[in-house]
Design an enzyme around this catalytic site. Sequence first.
Site, mmCIF file in Angstrom:
data_model
loop_
_atom_site.group_PDB
_atom_site.id
_atom_site.type_symbol
_atom_site.label_atom_id
_atom_site.label_comp_id
_atom_site.label_asym_id
_atom_site.label_seq_id
_atom_site.Cartn_x
_atom_site.Cartn_y
_atom_site.Cartn_z
ATOM 1 N N ASP A 7 -2.487 10.518 -2.426
ATOM 2 C CA ASP A 7 -2.781 9.477 -3.400
ATOM 3 C C ASP A 7 -3.183 10.047 -4.753
ATOM 4 O O ASP A 7 -3.100 9.368 -5.762
ATOM 5 C CB ASP A 7 -3.887 8.568 -2.871
ATOM 6 C CG ASP A 7 -3.389 7.688 -1.743
ATOM 7 O OD1 ASP A 7 -3.018 6.538 -2.022
ATOM 8 O OD2 ASP A 7 -3.345 8.155 -0.598
ATOM 9 N N ASN B 191 -6.140 11.910 0.174
ATOM 10 C CA ASN B 191 -5.225 11.139 1.016
ATOM 11 C C ASN B 191 -6.058 10.301 1.984
ATOM 12 O O ASN B 191 -7.290 10.346 1.965
ATOM 13 C CB ASN B 191 -4.273 12.074 1.769
ATOM 14 C CG ASN B 191 -3.100 11.328 2.391
ATOM 15 O OD1 ASN B 191 -2.426 10.537 1.715
ATOM 16 N ND2 ASN B 191 -2.852 11.546 3.666
ATOM 17 N N LYS B 192 -5.403 9.534 2.805
ATOM 18 C CA LYS B 192 -6.086 8.615 3.717
ATOM 19 C C LYS B 192 -7.179 9.322 4.507
ATOM 20 O O LYS B 192 -7.030 10.466 4.920
ATOM 21 C CB LYS B 192 -5.065 7.995 4.671
ATOM 22 C CG LYS B 192 -5.627 6.945 5.616
ATOM 23 C CD LYS B 192 -6.317 5.816 4.873
ATOM 24 C CE LYS B 192 -5.382 5.087 3.937
ATOM 25 N NZ LYS B 192 -6.049 4.028 3.160
ATOM 26 N N ARG C 54 0.860 -1.178 0.000
ATOM 27 C CA ARG C 54 0.000 0.000 0.000
ATOM 28 C C ARG C 54 0.901 1.234 0.000
ATOM 29 O O ARG C 54 2.101 1.167 0.206
ATOM 30 C CB ARG C 54 -0.996 0.004 1.169
ATOM 31 C CG ARG C 54 -0.631 -0.725 2.413
ATOM 32 C CD ARG C 54 0.335 -0.045 3.329
ATOM 33 N NE ARG C 54 0.067 1.361 3.498
ATOM 34 C CZ ARG C 54 0.988 2.257 3.719
ATOM 35 N NH1 ARG C 54 2.261 1.910 3.758
ATOM 36 N NH2 ARG C 54 0.688 3.512 3.865
ATOM 37 N N GLY C 55 0.258 2.376 -0.288
ATOM 38 C CA GLY C 55 1.007 3.589 -0.544
ATOM 39 C C GLY C 55 1.071 3.793 -2.046
ATOM 40 O O GLY C 55 1.441 2.868 -2.792
ATOM 41 N N ALA C 56 0.676 4.989 -2.499
ATOM 42 C CA ALA C 56 0.528 5.213 -3.938
ATOM 43 C C ALA C 56 1.776 4.849 -4.750
ATOM 44 O O ALA C 56 1.676 4.113 -5.747
ATOM 45 C CB ALA C 56 0.109 6.667 -4.195
ATOM 46 N N ARG D 187 -7.463 -0.848 -7.207
ATOM 47 C CA ARG D 187 -7.824 0.263 -6.318
ATOM 48 C C ARG D 187 -8.008 1.509 -7.187
ATOM 49 O O ARG D 187 -7.166 1.779 -8.061
ATOM 50 C CB ARG D 187 -6.760 0.504 -5.252
ATOM 51 C CG ARG D 187 -6.516 -0.693 -4.353
ATOM 52 C CD ARG D 187 -5.678 -0.336 -3.136
ATOM 53 N NE ARG D 187 -6.436 0.478 -2.204
ATOM 54 C CZ ARG D 187 -5.911 1.074 -1.121
ATOM 55 N NH1 ARG D 187 -4.611 0.955 -0.881
ATOM 56 N NH2 ARG D 187 -6.658 1.790 -0.315
ATOM 57 N N GLN E 152 -2.669 2.260 10.065
ATOM 58 C CA GLN E 152 -1.388 2.312 9.348
ATOM 59 C C GLN E 152 -0.362 3.174 10.084
ATOM 60 O O GLN E 152 0.838 2.927 10.009
ATOM 61 C CB GLN E 152 -1.597 2.849 7.931
ATOM 62 C CG GLN E 152 -2.378 1.929 7.024
ATOM 63 C CD GLN E 152 -3.839 2.315 6.936
ATOM 64 O OE1 GLN E 152 -4.399 2.837 7.905
ATOM 65 N NE2 GLN E 152 -4.465 2.086 5.802
#
Length: 349
Positions: free
Chosen positions: A241, A251-252, A50-52, A94, A200
Amino acid sequence: MRPIQAVDTVSFDGTEVTMLDQTLLPVQQVRLTIRDTPQMHEAIRSLRVRGAPAIGVAAAFGLWLGVRDLPDDLPRDEAEARLRGEQTFLAGARPTAVNLTWALERCAAEALRAPGGTAALKQAALDAAIRLRANEEATTRQIGEHGAGLLMGLSGVLTHCNAGSAATVGLGTALAPIYVAAERGHLLRVFADETRPLLQGARITAWELQEAGVPVTVITDSMAAVVMRQGKVGAVIVGCDRVAANGDVANKIGTYGVALLARAHGLPFYVAGPTSTIDLATPDGDHIEIEQRAPHEVTHHGGVPMAPEGVDVFNPAFDVTPAEYVSAIITEKGVVYPPYTQGLKDVKA
C-alpha cells in the site's frame, strides 16, 4: 492456458461509474452504481472497493463525479474550488495507501491545466480518470511479466491478503506474476492466508484464483510457518500500500510476521506494486501513517460476537515490513533489488 480474465473492479461505461462490492464476496457478486463523492468516499472507507491501485482509480472517478453536475456556466474559479474540495474529501477516506492521494492529485492537476471554462474542467477530470484506469490496467500486466520469471520452477507460493485482480483494475500486483506464469504454462499452487480480521485472503484471493483456474489452498494466518517448514512453498509474494524511500513496505496487517517467517525458513519474500505506490517523500516506515479500524471488525464475524463485550481491541489495518526482509520489489518498470534507496529513485524517474 488461456489469458486470465481480470475482475471488473471499477469501470465506466460512458455514463455510469460502477464497482464490484467486495464486502459481499464470495457469496454474492453485486455491482454498485456510484453517483457522487459521498457514495465513493463510503465505498472506499467501508472496503467495498479495496486494494491500493483500485481505490486510486475509484477516487479518480469520484473526483469527476464531484464536479459532473456543476452548471457549465459556473465561473471557472468556483469550479476549481469545488474540485479541490472534493479532492480533499476523498483523500481522507483512507490514510495509508499512497495511491489514493497520488491518483487524486494527478487527475486534479490535469483538470486544472485544461484551458476553458467549467465544462472543459469537467471533461478533463473525466478524461484523466479514464486515462488513469487504462494506464493502471497496463501496469498490472507489466508487473506480471517482470515478476513471473522469479516464480518459474517453483511448485507453490504463499500470499497474504488480496493483491490480485480484485485489488486493481487489471491482473493485480502480487497475483499478476502468478497469472502470467499460468498463461505461460506454469501453474503454481497458491497458499492463501485467510488474513484476519476481514478475511480478504479467504474471501477474495481464493475466489478469484479459483475463478481463474489457478490451484489455491486457504490456510489460517497461524498456519503459514507450518506450510513453509513442510516445503509446500518456495517463495512469498505480497502486494503493498506504500513503499518508503528506503524500501520499508506497508501492507495488510500480518505481512510483517509473514516476512519474518520467510526469513527464518530461507524463503525469498517478494513485494509487487506499481511505481505509484513508491513514496519517495516518506523516508522510512516509521513515517507511514497506519490506519486504525473499528473494534467490531475483530470482535465480531458476520454480526456474531466472537469476544467479550466491551473488551479492548487493537486493530491496525496495516503493518510495516522493514526493507531488510524484502528480497525484491517488482514494479511495472522492472525488479528492484536491495539496497533500495537508489533503485527506487531510478524506477520513479
